[in-house]
Scaffold this active site. Structure first.
Site, PDB file in Angstrom:
ATOM      1  N   LYS A   1      31.408  97.885  -1.766  1.00 12.29           N
ATOM      2  CA  LYS A   1      31.813  98.560  -0.524  1.00 12.29           C
ATOM      3  C   LYS A   1      33.325  98.431  -0.313  1.00 12.29           C
ATOM      4  CE  LYS A   1      27.252  97.614   1.515  1.00 12.29           C
ATOM      5  NZ  LYS A   1      26.477  96.728   2.408  1.00 12.29           N
TER       6      LYS A   1
ATOM      7  N   ASP B   1      26.651  99.677  10.745  1.00 17.04           N
ATOM      8  CA  ASP B   1      25.393  99.379  10.047  1.00 17.04           C
ATOM      9  C   ASP B   1      24.186  99.920  10.813  1.00 17.04           C
ATOM     10  OD1 ASP B   1      24.996  98.097   7.625  1.00 17.04           O
ATOM     11  OD2 ASP B   1      25.544  96.125   8.421  1.00 17.04           O
TER      12      ASP B   1
ATOM     13  N   GLN C   1      26.893  91.333   6.234  1.00 21.80           N
ATOM     14  CA  GLN C   1      25.942  91.577   5.142  1.00 21.80           C
ATOM     15  C   GLN C   1      24.687  90.720   5.323  1.00 21.80           C
ATOM     16  OE1 GLN C   1      26.380  93.902   2.774  1.00 21.80           O
ATOM     17  NE2 GLN C   1      24.492  93.429   1.684  1.00 21.80           N
TER      18      GLN C   1
HETATM   19  N1  GUN Z   1      21.577  94.126   3.051  1.00 23.78           N
HETATM   20  C1  GUN Z   1      20.833  95.061   2.410  1.00 23.78           C
HETATM   21  N2  GUN Z   1      21.111  96.290   2.904  1.00 23.78           N
HETATM   22  C2  GUN Z   1      22.052  96.132   3.859  1.00 23.78           C
HETATM   23  C3  GUN Z   1      22.735  97.030   4.719  1.00 23.78           C
HETATM   24  O1  GUN Z   1      22.540  98.257   4.720  1.00 23.78           O
HETATM   25  N3  GUN Z   1      23.637  96.471   5.565  1.00 23.78           N
HETATM   26  C4  GUN Z   1      23.864  95.132   5.603  1.00 23.78           C
HETATM   27  N4  GUN Z   1      24.754  94.660   6.483  1.00 23.78           N
HETATM   28  N5  GUN Z   1      23.241  94.270   4.829  1.00 23.78           N
HETATM   29  C5  GUN Z   1      22.342  94.767   3.953  1.00 23.78           C
END
Ligand code: GUN
Length: 295
Positions: free
Chosen positions: A53, A120, A97
Site C-alpha cells: 500500500k 478503511d 492494519q
Molecule cells: N487486514 C485485512 N484486510 C484489511 C483491510 O482491508 N484493512 C485493514 N486495515 N486491515 C486489513
C-alpha cells in the site's frame, strides 16, 4: 485465446489512472492527499500488505507515513497516536492494519479513527452509511473492490443470486450490504453462508455469483459451482508445501485449477481481488481529501 479470467491488476490500473488524475487536480489547488498507516506488531502478512500500500501511495503521488508500533503497545498508546493523526491536517486517511494484538479491542480502535479519515470503512458511522446506501461514507476496500471487478467485467448483478462464503466484518458482511442495495452494480439476492450453515454446497450450486471469503484453503471445489457462474476468490491462505521455496505457498479459498474450466468468469489468485483492495483504498483516500475541500 478467449479467457474467462477477471484481470484484477488491469482493472486496478484503470482506477489508479483516475486516482492519479484527481491527485494532480488536488495538488494544483494546493492540497496533497495524505494517508497514514499504523501497524502493530510484526505479523508477516501485515508487513507485506502495508508495504504494498505504501509503494502504491508513492507511485500515485500521495503523501504517506507509516507508524510501526511494538506488539506490546497498550491500547491507550495506540488510541493516543490515532488522536494525533486525526488532528493532523496533512493526513486525509488513516489505516490501522488488521489483525491487531489480542489485548487490544479492535472495535474501540476503529471507533477512534475520525469517520472523515476512515478510508478503511470500519468506523460504525461508515458501516451505517454503507447499510443505508449513503455514498458519502467510505466502504471497506475489499468488498468495494469486488463490486468494481463485477461492474468493470460486465457481470450483471441485477436480480442475480449471489452467495457469499464468510461473514467477517472486513469482507462478508459489508459485501452483502453492498450487493443488496437498490443501486447500480447491486440489486442482487444475497445469501451469506458461514461455519454454521447446513449444506453449503447446495447454496453454492444455486449461485450466479459465488464470492469466497472465509479463509479456508481451496474450500470451493467444482461440484459446488454452477456451470457458467462467476467465481470471486478473496482468500489468501498460507499452506505447508515441502516442495515450495520456504516450505509453504499461498492459495485462495477456491480450488482454482479445477474450478476455472466450469466457471463463466473467475478471478485468478494472486492478481484478482488483491490489487483491487489497494485501488479502492487509494480511491477512498483521494475522495477523503476532496471532501475536506468541499466541507
Ligand atoms: N487486514 C485485512 N484486510 C484489511 C483491510 O482491508 N484493512 C485493514 N486495515 N486491515 C486489513
Amino acid at each position: 485465446m478467449a479467457t474467462n479470467l477477471i484481470d484484477g491488476r488491469a482493472i486496478a490500473e484503470q482506477l489508479h489512472a483516475d486516482t492519479a488524475q484527481r491527485i494532480a487536480s488536488l495538488k494544483s489547488r494546493g492540497t496533497q492527499p495524505g494517508l497514514a498507516f499504523v501497524r502493530v506488531g510484526e505479523d508477516p502478512a501485515s508487513r507485506v500488505y502495508v508495504g504494498m500500500k505504501e509503494k502504491t501511495c508513492q507511485r500515485l503521488g500521495f503523501y504517506s507515513e507509516t507508524h510501526v508500533l511494538p506488539q506490546t503497545t497498550s491500547q491507550a498508546e495506540l488510541l493516543a497516536l490515532l488522536e494525533r493523526l486525526n488532528d493532523d491536517s496533512r493526513l486525509h486517511g488513516i489505516l490501522v492494519q488488521a489483525p491487531l494484538p489480542s489485548h487490544i479491542n479492535s472495535a474501540t480502535v476503529y471507533s477512534t479513527v475520525s469517520p472523515a479519515k476512515d478510508v478503511d470503512g470500519f468506523h460504525p458511522v461508515n458501516v451505517g452509511k454503507l447499510m443505508l446506501g449513503d455514498p458519502a461514507g467510505f466502504a471497506p476496500c475489499t468488498p468495494a473492490g469486488v463490486q468494481q471487478l463485477l461492474i468493470r467485467s460486465n457481470v450483471n448483478t441485477d436480480g442475480a443470486d449471489v452467495v457469499i462464503l464468510g461473514r467477517g466484518d472486513i469482507v462478508g458482511k459489508p459485501m452483502a450490504a453492498m450487493l443488496c442495495q437498490k443501486s447500480k452494480g447491486a440489486n442482487a439476492t444475497v445469501t451469506i453462508c458461514h461455519s454454521r450453515t447446513r449444506d453449503i454446497a447446495t447454496h453454492c450450486r444455486r449461485a450466479d455469483i459465488l464470492i469466497a471469503a472465509m479463509g479456508v484453503p481451496e474450500f470451493v471445489t467444482p461440484d459446488m459451482v454452477k456451470p457458467g457462474a462467476v467465481v470471486i476468490d478473496v482468500g489468501v491462505n498460507r499452506i505447508a508445501d515441502a516442495s515450495a521455496k520456504g516450505g509453504s505457498r499461498l492459495v485462495g479459498d477456491v480450488e482454482f485449477s479445477r474450478v476455472q474450466p466450469i466457471a463463466g468468469k473467475i478471478t485468478p489468485n494472486p492478481g484478482g481481488v488483491g490489487p483491487m483492495t489497494i485501488a479502492m483504498l487509494m480511491q477512498n483516500t483521494v475522495r477523503a481529501a476532496e471532501q475536506t475541500l468541499q466541507a
